[in-house]
Each structure stands twice: as C-alpha cells, then as structure tokens.
Design a protein around this motif. Structure first.
Motif, PDB file in Angstrom:
ATOM      1  N   ILE A   1       0.834  -1.204   0.000  1.00 53.35           N
ATOM      2  CA  ILE A   1       0.000   0.000   0.000  1.00 53.35           C
ATOM      3  C   ILE A   1       0.868   1.253   0.000  1.00 53.35           C
ATOM      4  O   ILE A   1       0.615   2.216  -0.746  1.00 53.35           O
ATOM      5  CB  ILE A   1      -0.936  -0.007   1.219  1.00 53.35           C
ATOM      6  CG1 ILE A   1      -1.927  -1.165   1.112  1.00 53.35           C
ATOM      7  CG2 ILE A   1      -1.684   1.323   1.351  1.00 53.35           C
ATOM      8  CD1 ILE A   1      -2.753  -1.389   2.356  1.00 53.35           C
ATOM      9  N   ALA A   2       1.932   1.241   0.804  1.00 53.83           N
ATOM     10  CA  ALA A   2       2.829   2.396   0.859  1.00 53.83           C
ATOM     11  C   ALA A   2       3.496   2.644  -0.489  1.00 53.83           C
ATOM     12  O   ALA A   2       3.684   3.800  -0.891  1.00 53.83           O
ATOM     13  CB  ALA A   2       3.891   2.175   1.939  1.00 53.83           C
ATOM     14  N   SER A   3       3.845   1.560  -1.212  1.00 55.19           N
ATOM     15  CA  SER A   3       4.515   1.728  -2.511  1.00 55.19           C
ATOM     16  C   SER A   3       3.613   2.426  -3.519  1.00 55.19           C
ATOM     17  O   SER A   3       4.086   3.203  -4.365  1.00 55.19           O
ATOM     18  CB  SER A   3       4.960   0.367  -3.051  1.00 55.19           C
ATOM     19  OG  SER A   3       3.840  -0.431  -3.412  1.00 55.19           O
ATOM     20  N   ILE A   4       2.311   2.183  -3.442  1.00 56.08           N
ATOM     21  CA  ILE A   4       1.362   2.873  -4.334  1.00 56.08           C
ATOM     22  C   ILE A   4       1.368   4.367  -4.038  1.00 56.08           C
ATOM     23  O   ILE A   4       1.394   5.208  -4.952  1.00 56.08           O
ATOM     24  CB  ILE A   4      -0.053   2.288  -4.163  1.00 56.08           C
ATOM     25  CG1 ILE A   4      -0.075   0.814  -4.585  1.00 56.08           C
ATOM     26  CG2 ILE A   4      -1.064   3.092  -4.980  1.00 56.08           C
ATOM     27  CD1 ILE A   4      -1.398   0.120  -4.317  1.00 56.08           C
ATOM     28  N   ILE A   5       1.364   4.712  -2.755  1.00 54.87           N
ATOM     29  CA  ILE A   5       1.395   6.121  -2.354  1.00 54.87           C
ATOM     30  C   ILE A   5       2.694   6.782  -2.804  1.00 54.87           C
ATOM     31  O   ILE A   5       2.696   7.892  -3.359  1.00 54.87           O
ATOM     32  CB  ILE A   5       1.224   6.241  -0.840  1.00 54.87           C
ATOM     33  CG1 ILE A   5      -0.143   5.696  -0.420  1.00 54.87           C
ATOM     34  CG2 ILE A   5       1.392   7.690  -0.378  1.00 54.87           C
ATOM     35  CD1 ILE A   5      -0.328   5.589   1.070  1.00 54.87           C
ATOM     36  N   PHE A   6       3.815   6.085  -2.607  1.00 53.36           N
ATOM     37  CA  PHE A   6       5.103   6.647  -3.002  1.00 53.36           C
ATOM     38  C   PHE A   6       5.205   6.809  -4.522  1.00 53.36           C
ATOM     39  O   PHE A   6       5.821   7.755  -5.017  1.00 53.36           O
ATOM     40  CB  PHE A   6       6.242   5.766  -2.498  1.00 53.36           C
ATOM     41  CG  PHE A   6       6.448   5.844  -1.008  1.00 53.36           C
ATOM     42  CD1 PHE A   6       6.369   7.048  -0.334  1.00 53.36           C
ATOM     43  CD2 PHE A   6       6.711   4.691  -0.269  1.00 53.36           C
ATOM     44  CE1 PHE A   6       6.560   7.121   1.035  1.00 53.36           C
ATOM     45  CE2 PHE A   6       6.898   4.752   1.100  1.00 53.36           C
ATOM     46  CZ  PHE A   6       6.825   5.971   1.745  1.00 53.36           C
TER      47      PHE A   6
ATOM     48  N   VAL B   1       2.779   7.553  -6.553  1.00 52.86           N
ATOM     49  CA  VAL B   1       2.034   8.776  -6.887  1.00 52.86           C
ATOM     50  C   VAL B   1       2.844  10.011  -6.515  1.00 52.86           C
ATOM     51  O   VAL B   1       2.941  10.973  -7.292  1.00 52.86           O
ATOM     52  CB  VAL B   1       0.669   8.783  -6.167  1.00 52.86           C
ATOM     53  CG1 VAL B   1      -0.039  10.121  -6.391  1.00 52.86           C
ATOM     54  CG2 VAL B   1      -0.199   7.634  -6.660  1.00 52.86           C
ATOM     55  N   MET B   2       3.462  10.002  -5.323  1.00 54.55           N
ATOM     56  CA  MET B   2       4.261  11.140  -4.882  1.00 54.55           C
ATOM     57  C   MET B   2       5.483  11.343  -5.771  1.00 54.55           C
ATOM     58  O   MET B   2       5.870  12.483  -6.075  1.00 54.55           O
ATOM     59  CB  MET B   2       4.705  10.933  -3.426  1.00 54.55           C
ATOM     60  CG  MET B   2       3.569  10.908  -2.420  1.00 54.55           C
ATOM     61  SD  MET B   2       4.138  10.514  -0.737  1.00 54.55           S
ATOM     62  CE  MET B   2       5.109  11.966  -0.344  1.00 54.55           C
TER      63      MET B   2
ATOM     64  N   ILE C   1      -0.842   3.223   4.945  1.00 56.64           N
ATOM     65  CA  ILE C   1      -0.863   4.664   4.703  1.00 56.64           C
ATOM     66  C   ILE C   1      -0.093   5.430   5.776  1.00 56.64           C
ATOM     67  O   ILE C   1       0.739   6.295   5.464  1.00 56.64           O
ATOM     68  CB  ILE C   1      -2.318   5.184   4.645  1.00 56.64           C
ATOM     69  CG1 ILE C   1      -3.045   4.588   3.429  1.00 56.64           C
ATOM     70  CG2 ILE C   1      -2.335   6.710   4.572  1.00 56.64           C
ATOM     71  CD1 ILE C   1      -4.519   4.945   3.376  1.00 56.64           C
TER      72      ILE C   1
ATOM     73  N   ALA D   1       3.879   4.502   5.004  1.00 51.28           N
ATOM     74  CA  ALA D   1       4.142   5.616   4.085  1.00 51.28           C
ATOM     75  C   ALA D   1       4.516   6.895   4.843  1.00 51.28           C
ATOM     76  O   ALA D   1       5.601   7.451   4.645  1.00 51.28           O
ATOM     77  CB  ALA D   1       2.929   5.855   3.191  1.00 51.28           C
ATOM     78  N   VAL D   2       3.625   7.362   5.716  1.00 49.54           N
ATOM     79  CA  VAL D   2       3.878   8.604   6.446  1.00 49.54           C
ATOM     80  C   VAL D   2       5.076   8.449   7.389  1.00 49.54           C
ATOM     81  O   VAL D   2       5.955   9.316   7.456  1.00 49.54           O
ATOM     82  CB  VAL D   2       2.625   9.034   7.235  1.00 49.54           C
ATOM     83  CG1 VAL D   2       2.925  10.257   8.104  1.00 49.54           C
ATOM     84  CG2 VAL D   2       1.479   9.351   6.284  1.00 49.54           C
TER      85      VAL D   2
ATOM     86  N   TYR E   1       8.527   8.062   5.456  1.00 53.76           N
ATOM     87  CA  TYR E   1       8.849   9.336   4.812  1.00 53.76           C
ATOM     88  C   TYR E   1       9.251  10.378   5.846  1.00 53.76           C
ATOM     89  O   TYR E   1      10.258  11.083   5.688  1.00 53.76           O
ATOM     90  CB  TYR E   1       7.665   9.854   3.996  1.00 53.76           C
ATOM     91  CG  TYR E   1       7.811  11.308   3.637  1.00 53.76           C
ATOM     92  CD1 TYR E   1       8.732  11.708   2.684  1.00 53.76           C
ATOM     93  CD2 TYR E   1       7.058  12.278   4.297  1.00 53.76           C
ATOM     94  CE1 TYR E   1       8.890  13.051   2.381  1.00 53.76           C
ATOM     95  CE2 TYR E   1       7.215  13.618   4.005  1.00 53.76           C
ATOM     96  CZ  TYR E   1       8.125  14.003   3.040  1.00 53.76           C
ATOM     97  OH  TYR E   1       8.287  15.329   2.744  1.00 53.76           O
TER      98      TYR E   1
END
Length: 306
Positions: free
Chosen positions: A48-53, A55-56, A229, A233-234, A237
């Motif tokens: 899930i975190a890799s999807i967010i990263f 996009v970022m 998430i 991810a947060v 980061y």
C-alpha cells in the motif's frame, strides 16, 4: 543561522511524527498478531505504501525518478529498513517481553552514533551523546516505574539478542538513508528503497503463508490499509525527512520517544494509567532529545525540497 534553526525544528517535528505513528503500529501489531504473520503484514502494508510513493514520485523532478550510481545504497536501505527490520523485531518479540525490547531499543541512538562515526565519518557531538544518555535514562525510568527492585527481577533471554540485532539493523538503515539523502530527496530515497524491498517481502510472505494463514475480515482489511498509509508511508517518509535535516545521530536521539508515545496512546485509547514514573521518564526523554538535537555534528545537509 535562523534558517538552520528552522531546519532543525522541522526535522524534530518529522522524527516525532514518525515515532508517534510507529507507536500506533506497535499497538495494532499486537492486536493483529493472530490474524496475519509478521512478514505477510509487512508485505501488505509496504505494498500500500509503494502505491502512495509511486504517486508522490510522479510529482518530483526527472532526476529524482531515476536510480543513479547510488542504487547500491538504495538497495542497502531496502534490505535493512524494509526487508529485515520488522521481521527480525517481530521474531525477537516472540521470545522476549515488551519491557525488555523497550529497554534494548533505548540503545538505538548510541548504536546509530557509532555506525555514523564508523561508516560515514559523522561523529556524535558531546551534546548528542549526553542527550542520548539522558533519553535512555528516561526510558529506563519510565518502564521500571523508578523502582530499583524492578532490575532485581528483570530477566534477559535469546529474544533480547534478536531485538538487539533488529535495533542495530535500524541504526544501519538510518545511517545509510542519511548518506543517500546527500544526493536525492527523502521522497525519492524512501520510494525507491520501498520499491526494491517489496518484491523480496512478497516472496517471503508467500513462504510464510504456508504455515501462518491469514484470517481475513473487515477489521483486518481496514487495519492493513491504515498500516500502509500511516505507519509505513507517512512514518518512513517522515523519518527520512527528519534524518535529512538532523543527520542520523541527531534523528535517533528522538527514537526513544516511541515508548513515551506508546504510553500516551495506551492512556488515551486503552485507559491504561499514567503515573509519576511516566511523567518523569517522558520529560527526560523529551529533554534529552531536544538537548541532543540542538547541536548536531557539523555536516552539509541537502535541501530536501519536499
């Protein structure tokens, strides 16, 4: 000078955000231990975190979206922080207590300082060493309740050694990430290390599923989404953004806020009592962290641009 002070304050905010959300990760990890294996849980949340990263990362300059000569360092970040740290820590927790693991985690700032001195020639300042020791004393005071008799009955075992290995792995991750972020932003470094570590975690998860099946339900799905998430991810980061501003040793001084935030979350959500030992220990942790971060080892830190 003012700009440097602002950078330090922002860095302190980032690393404290990371330890705060990781404290929620520890609470949820205990609650979900019978629903999913530790490696599978790590693979799911980093997916899930890799999807967010991803996009970022699309919003970053072209050079930040490419791996360059630092690919080996990025792979080392992936191996230490993404692939090894969580499974080794969870393994240690199977054989030791939360109290013992908290004590051992208190050694993280000092271990990181030694690694930083050895690997990237970033010596710990006297202020950082004294701050780390004050924060460590705060951790010991917090978990012992200020009672000397606690140490007479404390027992250590093989699980403690495994947790110590996990702490050393995290120290290496912090030092390596500090080196990488001389050349790229914290978003880029965190994203690529996650991308590189995720396939290995997925392969290990397939192996783990043969012995530890997943008990899938709505609660588990929602929890995994949250873990991906927020703590993954947060948290990762924010930690790397803090390391970029404070350096590995300066950031790790605040790693000991984890048990402090854990106690606060236990009080807020679980109704666990907070006594005078929590207050005194918490103050020592905060004072040690702020004292140690005021004068980080002198070195050039990149403008992270994030």
């Amino acid at each position: 000078m003012k700009q440097e002070r602002i950078k330090q304050i922002v860095g302190i905010g980032y690393v404290n955000l990371a330890t705060l959300v990781w404290a929620t990760n520890m609470v949820l990890g205990r609650l979900l231990k019978d629903s999913m294996g530790p490696i599978t849980m790590s693979a799911a949340r980093f997916f899930i975190a890799s999807i967010i990263f991803a996009v970022m990362l699309r919003q970053q300059p072209l050079k930040e979206r490419r791996m360059d000569k630092d690919y080996r360092l990025l792979a080392a970040m992936a191996l230490t922080g993404i692939v090894l740290f969580s499974p080794v820590l969870y393994l240690g927790l199977r054989y030791t207590t939360a109290v013992n693991s908290t004590i051992i985690n208190g050694l993280a700032p000092l271990l990181t300082g030694l690694f930083a001195t050895w690997l990237i020639k970033e010596p710990m300042s006297r202020r950082q060493i004294s701050g780390a020791l004050v924060a460590l004393f705060g951790v010991l005071f917090l978990i012992s309740g200020g009672s000397w008799s606690f140490w007479k009955t404390a027992q250590f075992n093989m699980g403690d050694f495994i947790v110590l290995i996990a702490v050393a792995i995290w120290g290496l991750y912090s030092v390596i990430s500090g080196k990488v972020m001389h050349y790229r932003s914290s978003i880029s470094a965190t994203a690529f290390s996650t991308f590189l570590g995720l396939p290995v975690l997925c392969l290990l998860a397939v192996w783990e599923l043969q012995t530890i099946p997943v008990n899938l339900d709505v609660t588990l799905i929602v929890s995994i989404i949250y873990l991906g998430i927020v703590p993954a991810a947060v948290g990762f980061y924010a930690w790397n953004a803090g390391v970029a501003r404070l350096g590995p040793s300066g950031a790790m001084v605040f790693y000991n806020t984890l048990p402090l935030y854990g106690a606060l979350l236990g009080f807020i959500f679980l109704g666990e009592p907070i006594g005078i030992s929590h207050i005194i220990g918490g103050l020592l942790i905060v004072i040690g962290g702020i004292w140690g971060a005021r004068n980080p080892a002198k070195k050039e830190v990149i403008d992270c641009g994030d």
